[in-house]
Structures are given as structure tokens and as C-alpha cells.
Design a protein around this motif. Structure first.
Motif: not given
Length: 62
Positions: A13, A16-17, A20-21, A47, A50-51
């Protein structure tokens, strides 16, 4: 085994985050419209948050 599965999931995760950022920052650099740039930067920051949360969870589970 359960903790290992959680650790792997949290790391996946996090990555992935983070990606995305980065994609959002890349889009912000490409756009010529200020309103679009601001939207991409805001989305990128969401994002990143979230990371950060995934990373904290990962460190907590160790």
C-alpha cells in the motif's frame, strides 16, 4: 503468519500510494492551467498522506 501478511500488505500500500502521489506531481508539472495544477497538487498531497499512514502502520506492526 498473519502479522507477515499485514506487513506485506502495508508495504505494498505504501509503495502504491507513493507512486500515485508521484503521478499527481508529474501531472501538475505538465499542466498549463493553474486550477488544474492546484487540483493535481492537492490530490498528490492526499496520496502522500495515505502513504504516510501506511508507513506508520507498517512501523507499528513490526
Amino acid at each position: 503468519m498473519f502479522a507477515t501478511a499485514l506487513y506485506s500488505m502495508s508495504h505494498a500500500d505504501f509503495v502504491k500510494y507513493l507512486l500515485q502521489a508521484k503521478n499527481c506531481l508529474d501531472e501538475a508539472e505538465k499542466t498549463t492551467q493553474e486550477v488544474d495544477k492546484e487540483a493535481w497538487l492537492e490530490l498528490g498531497e492526499e496520496w502522500m498522506e495515505m502513504a504516510r499512514k501506511a508507513q506508520r502502520q507498517r512501523l507499528y506492526e513490526r
